[in-house]
Design a protein around this motif. Structure first.
Motif, PDB file in Angstrom:
ATOM      1  N   LYS A 184       0.863  -1.186   0.000  1.00 14.92           N
ATOM      2  CA  LYS A 184       0.000   0.000   0.000  1.00 14.92           C
ATOM      3  C   LYS A 184       0.899   1.237   0.000  1.00 14.92           C
ATOM      4  CE  LYS A 184      -3.907  -2.200   0.172  1.00 14.92           C
ATOM      5  NZ  LYS A 184      -4.667  -2.354  -1.060  1.00 14.92           N
ATOM      6  N   LEU A 185       0.418   2.288  -0.664  1.00 10.64           N
ATOM      7  CA  LEU A 185       1.188   3.522  -0.803  1.00 10.64           C
ATOM      8  C   LEU A 185       0.516   4.645  -0.031  1.00 10.64           C
ATOM      9  CD1 LEU A 185       1.724   3.439  -4.689  1.00 10.64           C
ATOM     10  CD2 LEU A 185       3.010   2.220  -2.914  1.00 10.64           C
ATOM     11  N   PHE A 242       6.599   9.307  -1.113  1.00  9.50           N
ATOM     12  CA  PHE A 242       5.603   8.429  -0.511  1.00  9.50           C
ATOM     13  C   PHE A 242       6.285   7.274   0.206  1.00  9.50           C
ATOM     14  CE2 PHE A 242       6.496   6.906  -4.707  1.00  9.50           C
ATOM     15  CZ  PHE A 242       6.405   5.526  -4.657  1.00  9.50           C
ATOM     16  N   THR A 243       5.479   6.559   0.967  1.00 12.47           N
ATOM     17  CA  THR A 243       5.951   5.379   1.682  1.00 12.47           C
ATOM     18  C   THR A 243       5.209   4.165   1.156  1.00 12.47           C
ATOM     19  OG1 THR A 243       6.470   6.671   3.649  1.00 12.47           O
ATOM     20  CG2 THR A 243       6.165   4.301   3.965  1.00 12.47           C
ATOM     21  N   VAL A 244       5.950   3.095   0.915  1.00 16.09           N
ATOM     22  CA  VAL A 244       5.394   1.812   0.499  1.00 16.09           C
ATOM     23  C   VAL A 244       5.424   0.906   1.723  1.00 16.09           C
ATOM     24  CG1 VAL A 244       5.627  -0.153  -1.061  1.00 16.09           C
ATOM     25  CG2 VAL A 244       6.440   2.120  -1.783  1.00 16.09           C
ATOM     26  N   ILE A 248       9.307   1.015   2.646  1.00 16.32           N
ATOM     27  CA  ILE A 248      10.264   1.693   1.765  1.00 16.32           C
ATOM     28  C   ILE A 248       9.805   3.132   1.592  1.00 16.32           C
ATOM     29  CG2 ILE A 248      11.333   1.748  -0.524  1.00 16.32           C
ATOM     30  CD1 ILE A 248      10.535  -1.258  -0.771  1.00 16.32           C
ATOM     31  N   ARG A 249      10.712   4.061   1.790  1.00 17.08           N
ATOM     32  CA  ARG A 249      10.422   5.470   1.536  1.00 17.08           C
ATOM     33  C   ARG A 249      11.015   5.825   0.174  1.00 17.08           C
ATOM     34  NH1 ARG A 249      10.488   4.913   6.867  1.00 17.08           N
ATOM     35  NH2 ARG A 249       8.956   6.062   8.095  1.00 17.08           N
ATOM     36  N   ALA A 250      10.186   6.366  -0.715  1.00 14.80           N
ATOM     37  CA  ALA A 250      10.604   6.574  -2.109  1.00 14.80           C
ATOM     38  C   ALA A 250      10.151   7.929  -2.622  1.00 14.80           C
ATOM     39  CB  ALA A 250      10.011   5.475  -2.989  1.00 14.80           C
ATOM     40  N   ILE A 251      10.802   8.355  -3.681  1.00 17.08           N
ATOM     41  CA  ILE A 251      10.350   9.501  -4.470  1.00 17.08           C
ATOM     42  C   ILE A 251      10.281   9.019  -5.916  1.00 17.08           C
ATOM     43  CG2 ILE A 251      10.919  11.788  -5.369  1.00 17.08           C
ATOM     44  CD1 ILE A 251      12.275  12.356  -2.679  1.00 17.08           C
ATOM     45  N   ASP A 252       9.109   9.158  -6.519  1.00 24.64           N
ATOM     46  CA  ASP A 252       8.937   8.819  -7.931  1.00 24.64           C
ATOM     47  C   ASP A 252       8.870  10.105  -8.738  1.00 24.64           C
ATOM     48  OD1 ASP A 252       8.807   6.143  -7.295  1.00 24.64           O
ATOM     49  OD2 ASP A 252       6.790   5.828  -8.114  1.00 24.64           O
ATOM     50  N   VAL A 253       9.592  10.117  -9.847  1.00 28.35           N
ATOM     51  CA  VAL A 253       9.516  11.208 -10.808  1.00 28.35           C
ATOM     52  C   VAL A 253       8.950  10.605 -12.092  1.00 28.35           C
ATOM     53  CG1 VAL A 253      10.800  12.912 -12.145  1.00 28.35           C
ATOM     54  CG2 VAL A 253      11.480  12.401  -9.788  1.00 28.35           C
ATOM     55  N   MET A 254       7.850  11.176 -12.571  1.00 31.52           N
ATOM     56  CA  MET A 254       7.218  10.691 -13.791  1.00 31.52           C
ATOM     57  C   MET A 254       7.284  11.779 -14.854  1.00 31.52           C
ATOM     58  SD  MET A 254       4.026   8.451 -12.472  1.00 31.52           S
ATOM     59  CE  MET A 254       4.176   7.416 -11.005  1.00 31.52           C
ATOM     60  N   ARG A 264       8.091   7.880 -18.781  1.00 37.89           N
ATOM     61  CA  ARG A 264       9.221   7.412 -17.969  1.00 37.89           C
ATOM     62  C   ARG A 264       8.892   7.609 -16.496  1.00 37.89           C
ATOM     63  NH1 ARG A 264      14.282   5.896 -18.772  1.00 37.89           N
ATOM     64  NH2 ARG A 264      15.753   6.154 -17.085  1.00 37.89           N
ATOM     65  N   MET A 265       9.191   6.582 -15.703  1.00 37.84           N
ATOM     66  CA  MET A 265       9.076   6.697 -14.257  1.00 37.84           C
ATOM     67  C   MET A 265      10.410   6.305 -13.654  1.00 37.84           C
ATOM     68  SD  MET A 265       6.753   4.752 -11.434  1.00 37.84           S
ATOM     69  CE  MET A 265       7.914   3.468 -11.023  1.00 37.84           C
ATOM     70  N   GLU A 266      10.924   7.164 -12.783  1.00 38.79           N
ATOM     71  CA  GLU A 266      12.146   6.866 -12.049  1.00 38.79           C
ATOM     72  C   GLU A 266      11.807   6.865 -10.571  1.00 38.79           C
ATOM     73  OE1 GLU A 266      15.760   8.700 -14.570  1.00 38.79           O
ATOM     74  OE2 GLU A 266      14.305  10.177 -13.854  1.00 38.79           O
ATOM     75  N   ALA A 267      12.101   5.755  -9.911  1.00 36.30           N
ATOM     76  CA  ALA A 267      11.835   5.611  -8.481  1.00 36.30           C
ATOM     77  C   ALA A 267      13.159   5.727  -7.733  1.00 36.30           C
ATOM     78  CB  ALA A 267      11.179   4.260  -8.194  1.00 36.30           C
ATOM     79  N   PHE A 268      13.245   6.737  -6.883  1.00 32.26           N
ATOM     80  CA  PHE A 268      14.461   6.978  -6.114  1.00 32.26           C
ATOM     81  C   PHE A 268      14.294   6.416  -4.712  1.00 32.26           C
ATOM     82  CE2 PHE A 268      14.552   9.986  -9.527  1.00 32.26           C
ATOM     83  CZ  PHE A 268      15.885  10.054  -9.885  1.00 32.26           C
ATOM     84  N   TRP A 269      14.998   5.322  -4.444  1.00 28.92           N
ATOM     85  CA  TRP A 269      15.121   4.754  -3.107  1.00 28.92           C
ATOM     86  C   TRP A 269      16.301   3.794  -3.134  1.00 28.92           C
ATOM     87  CZ3 TRP A 269      14.434  -0.581  -2.517  1.00 28.92           C
ATOM     88  CH2 TRP A 269      13.777  -1.237  -3.557  1.00 28.92           C
ATOM     89  N   GLY A 270      16.919   3.668  -1.987  1.00 28.27           N
ATOM     90  CA  GLY A 270      18.094   2.807  -1.888  1.00 28.27           C
ATOM     91  C   GLY A 270      18.035   1.983  -0.623  1.00 28.27           C
ATOM     92  N   PRO A 271      19.083   1.230  -0.352  1.00 28.00           N
ATOM     93  CA  PRO A 271      19.102   0.358   0.827  1.00 28.00           C
ATOM     94  C   PRO A 271      18.800   1.078   2.132  1.00 28.00           C
ATOM     95  CG  PRO A 271      20.977  -0.125  -0.587  1.00 28.00           C
ATOM     96  CD  PRO A 271      20.305   1.096  -1.159  1.00 28.00           C
TER      97      PRO A 271
END
Length: 122
Positions: free
Chosen positions: A64-65, A83-85, A94-100, A110-117
């Motif tokens: 859920k987002l 957002f948080t997944v 997972i805490r992420a930032i999506d750029v569409m 194009r969708m780029e999802a920014f999140w790392g370990p």
């Protein structure tokens, strides 16, 4: 060029479709030849069949987002959201930032999802 209102509405529709468990609604926001890089730095997902499969699996995980801040627009053809997944079945957050990025027709190209370990927690 897509308007700010359109881009923000598409990102909200992405969240709403994902949380409603509707992979077709989410993948339908994308152009047939769109590219997804989730997360950035991993192999890209490209094309209708691959995008459909990606969202069937992602939504099927029970994730859920939830937005962490308002959706942001730009002076160009991109919009972003923080957002948080939450994936309860895996005890994962997972805490992420999506750029569409959008095409002239208003579909996501194009969708780029920014999140790392460091952005994942059990």
């Amino acid at each position: 060029m897509p308007t700010q209102e359109h881009m923000k509405a598409v990102l909200q529709a992405y969240i709403d479709g994902f949380n409603a468990g509707d992979p077709a609604a989410v993948s339908g926001l994308f152009a047939d030849d769109a590219v997804i890089e989730d997360p950035v730095g991993q192999p890209q997902i490209q094309g209708r069949a691959a995008i459909d499969e990606f969202y069937v699996n992602a939504i099927g995980s029970g994730a859920k987002l939830s937005l962490d801040a308002p959706i942001r627009g730009s002076h160009g053809t991109s919009a972003a959201m923080a957002f948080t997944v939450d994936v309860p079945a895996m005890g994962l957050r997972i805490r992420a930032i999506d750029v569409m990025t959008f095409g002239e027709d208003g579909k996501v190209t194009r969708m780029e999802a920014f999140w790392g370990p460091d952005d994942m927690e059990q």
